[in-house]
Write an enzyme that holds these catalytic residues in place. Structure first.
Site, PDB file in Angstrom:
ATOM      1  N   HIS A  75       0.861  -1.352  -0.036  1.00 25.85           N
ATOM      2  CA  HIS A  75       0.038  -0.057   0.053  1.00 25.85           C
ATOM      3  C   HIS A  75       0.834   1.236  -0.042  1.00 25.85           C
ATOM      4  CE1 HIS A  75      -4.201  -1.622   1.123  1.00 25.85           C
ATOM      5  NE2 HIS A  75      -3.505  -2.579   0.388  1.00 25.85           N
ATOM      6  N   TYR A 204      -9.437   5.806   7.192  1.00 21.49           N
ATOM      7  CA  TYR A 204      -9.453   6.376   8.641  1.00 21.49           C
ATOM      8  C   TYR A 204     -10.484   7.409   8.701  1.00 21.49           C
ATOM      9  CZ  TYR A 204      -5.068   3.930   9.921  1.00 21.49           C
ATOM     10  OH  TYR A 204      -3.865   2.841  10.162  1.00 21.49           O
ATOM     11  N   PRO A 296      -4.371   1.359  18.824  1.00 24.12           N
ATOM     12  CA  PRO A 296      -3.873   0.855  17.503  1.00 24.12           C
ATOM     13  C   PRO A 296      -3.950   1.742  16.360  1.00 24.12           C
ATOM     14  CG  PRO A 296      -6.040   0.403  18.216  1.00 24.12           C
ATOM     15  CD  PRO A 296      -5.739   0.772  19.384  1.00 24.12           C
ATOM     16  N   LYS A 300       0.843   0.650  15.010  1.00 30.02           N
ATOM     17  CA  LYS A 300       2.275   0.421  15.607  1.00 30.02           C
ATOM     18  C   LYS A 300       2.685  -0.690  16.613  1.00 30.02           C
ATOM     19  CE  LYS A 300       4.071   3.725  13.051  1.00 30.02           C
ATOM     20  NZ  LYS A 300       4.277   2.960  11.901  1.00 30.02           N
ATOM     21  N   TYR A 388       4.309   6.671   9.955  1.00 31.92           N
ATOM     22  CA  TYR A 388       3.233   5.586   9.149  1.00 31.92           C
ATOM     23  C   TYR A 388       4.197   4.521   8.555  1.00 31.92           C
ATOM     24  CZ  TYR A 388      -0.935   3.332   8.300  1.00 31.92           C
ATOM     25  OH  TYR A 388      -2.156   2.425   8.305  1.00 31.92           O
TER      26      TYR A 388
HETATM   27  C1  PHB Z   1      -6.447  -3.695  10.918  1.00 37.20           C
HETATM   28  O1  PHB Z   1      -6.088  -3.892   9.871  1.00 37.20           O
HETATM   29  O2  PHB Z   1      -6.789  -4.532  11.913  1.00 37.20           O
HETATM   30  C2  PHB Z   1      -5.751  -2.333  11.639  1.00 37.20           C
HETATM   31  C3  PHB Z   1      -5.217  -1.578  10.637  1.00 37.20           C
HETATM   32  C4  PHB Z   1      -4.641  -0.290  10.879  1.00 37.20           C
HETATM   33  C5  PHB Z   1      -4.784   0.113  12.092  1.00 37.20           C
HETATM   34  C6  PHB Z   1      -5.400  -0.786  13.201  1.00 37.20           C
HETATM   35  C7  PHB Z   1      -5.680  -1.984  12.865  1.00 37.20           C
HETATM   36  O3  PHB Z   1      -4.439   1.418  12.388  1.00 37.20           O
END
Ligand code: PHB
Ligand code: APR
Length: 393
Positions: A75, A204, A296, A300, A388
């Site tokens: 990605h 997000y 989450p 990280k 990131y």
């Molecule tokens: C997930 O795919 O479970 C996931 C992805 C990004 C995040 C947190 C969890 O920031």
């Protein structure tokens, strides 16, 4: 009592412990992994799924990257939805071409177990009452019970990779250990479903009703989250209620594309920032969730565990292969320097995107200004992108 002899005893067979034992074995350094649960239990846990390139490189070095190379998705960006808009963070553009890999932590753990099996690595499951001893002596030892019998392993070092609730951190005297903690007043309700992801890249979403995240595991497996109060229980959320709430928090054009289906896993995780210092006490080294937890947002958790393992692995290489313990002696300091930056980033991203139940109008305006600044400044986007994809080890 049966007694074993080894160089490193690793407590915990999660990704941290397995990756370290695999890396050490590849260089001829012997270890035993002690895991409290069965392998099926460990592989039943659904965790995050975004890997930094540094983590992917470690998996390659450990000889465990075959499936990840084939099935992991590269990605080069992700989206942030806010105020009805969908803005993109171009990771590659802002980092000189760096990207992340989308590949589930459960799959990482499965690959590590398989690699350990192929090499004949020693992983003892279903062990009880694991206890580290003689942490300040020339040699340490660990005791445990299995099938009612008592066991002991003598070793040079113990690695505590036994997660947040493990025994290792608790073995460090309270007057030595300092713990820093921040608990957020909400959790994430996560759903895994066998549906095509709503978008190619992660989204997000910041919304008045609360945060939401659209993530994925593959082209046929999606992972979605919504922010919920800590008092909610996963079993009280029907699938229908989850999908309705998720759609309300997404921009219209995204919600219209969302394909829903039955959940195959549904759970609530609280959000917490936590760091324990130091990460070494005598012969004991802490790694991963045993020493630190991040919320989450920003993905990280596993990646910070991996950077610990990187420093620890190189410390052991110096000690065993070059007779030089400098890197091992610097482990706690080096690992913590990077951990705190991941803590800062996860805390910042959590604040940017969540609705705080006690937040004031002023807090809301500051949050909006933070988002406006982010998407009006190339420098701000570059900073987000740099963090990131993962800061250098
Ligand atoms: C997930 O795919 O479970 C996931 C992805 C990004 C995040 C947190 C969890 O920031
Ligand atoms: N004795 C032996 N094993 C134990 C003990 C104990 N007393 N306590 C816990 N364990 C085991 C757990 O059963 C678990 O399998 O230690 C393992 C720790 O694994 P994780 O919690 O997954 O922690 P870690 O390996 O550091 O992985 C890093 O990254 O995305 C995050 O939280 C996520 O698990 C993830 C972490």
């Amino acid at each position: 009592m049966s007694t074993h002899q080894t160089q490193v005893v690793i407590i915990g067979g999660g990704p941290s412990g397995l990756l370290l034992s695999q890396l050490l074995h590849c260089k001829g350094i012997r270890s035993i992994v002690l895991e409290k649960h069965t392998r099926e239990y460990v592989l039943g846990r659904i965790r995050a799924g975004v890997l930094e390139h540094g983590f992917v490189n470690l998996m390659r070095e450990a000889g465990c990257s075959g499936r990840l190379n084939r099935e992991g998705e590269i990605h080069a960006g992700f989206h942030i939805a806010h105020q009805g808009r969908l803005d993109r963070i171009d990771l590659a553009k802002h980092t000189g071409g760096e990207t992340v890999m989308v590949y589930g932590q459960t799959e990482v753990t499965r690959d590590l177990y398989e690699a350990r099996d192929v090499m004949g690595g020693v992983i003892l499951h279903d062990v009880q009452n694991v206890q580290p001893h003689a942490l300040k002596d020339a040699r340490a030892y660990v005791t445990w019970e299995q099938d009612g019998a008592a066991h002991r392993a003598d070793c040079d070092f113990i690695v505590g990779a036994d997660g947040f609730h493990g025994v290792s951190r608790k073995s460090i005297p309270a007057e030595v250990l300092k713990e820093y903690e921040k608990v957020y007043p909400f959790g994430w309700l996560g759903v895994l479903s066998e549906t095509p992801p709503v978008a190619q890249e992660l989204i997000y979403a910041r919304h008045e009703r609360g945060f939401a995240l659209c993530s994925l595991r593959s082209r046929v497996l999606s992972r979605y989250y919504i922010q919920v109060p800590l008092t909610d229980r996963a079993e009280d959320w029907s699938d229908a209620a989850f999908w309705t709430e998720l759609k309300r928090r997404l921009p219209e054009q995204v919600a219209g594309q969302l394909e829903t289906g039955p959940s195959i896993e549904k759970s609530i995780a609280p959000l917490r920032s936590f760091v324990a210092e130091p990460m070494r006490y005598g012969n004991l080294f802490l790694a991963g969730d045993a020493a630190h937890i991040v919320p989450p947002t920003g993905a990280k958790g596993l990646n910070s565990a991996a950077s610990d393992i990187y420093y620890l692995y190189h410390g052991f290489l110096g000690h065993y292969l070059q007779g030089d313990s400098t890197a091992l002696d610097r482990y706690s300091e080096q690992a913590l320097a990077r951990v705190w930056k991941a803590e800062r980033f996860s805390w910042w991203m959590t604040n940017l995107l969540h609705r705080f139940p006690q937040g004031t109008e002023t807090d809301l305006r500051l949050q909006r200004a933070d988002l406006d600044y982010l998407f009006s400044s190339e420098a701000a986007q570059a900073s987000l992108a740099e963090n990131y994809v993962g800061l250098p080890y």
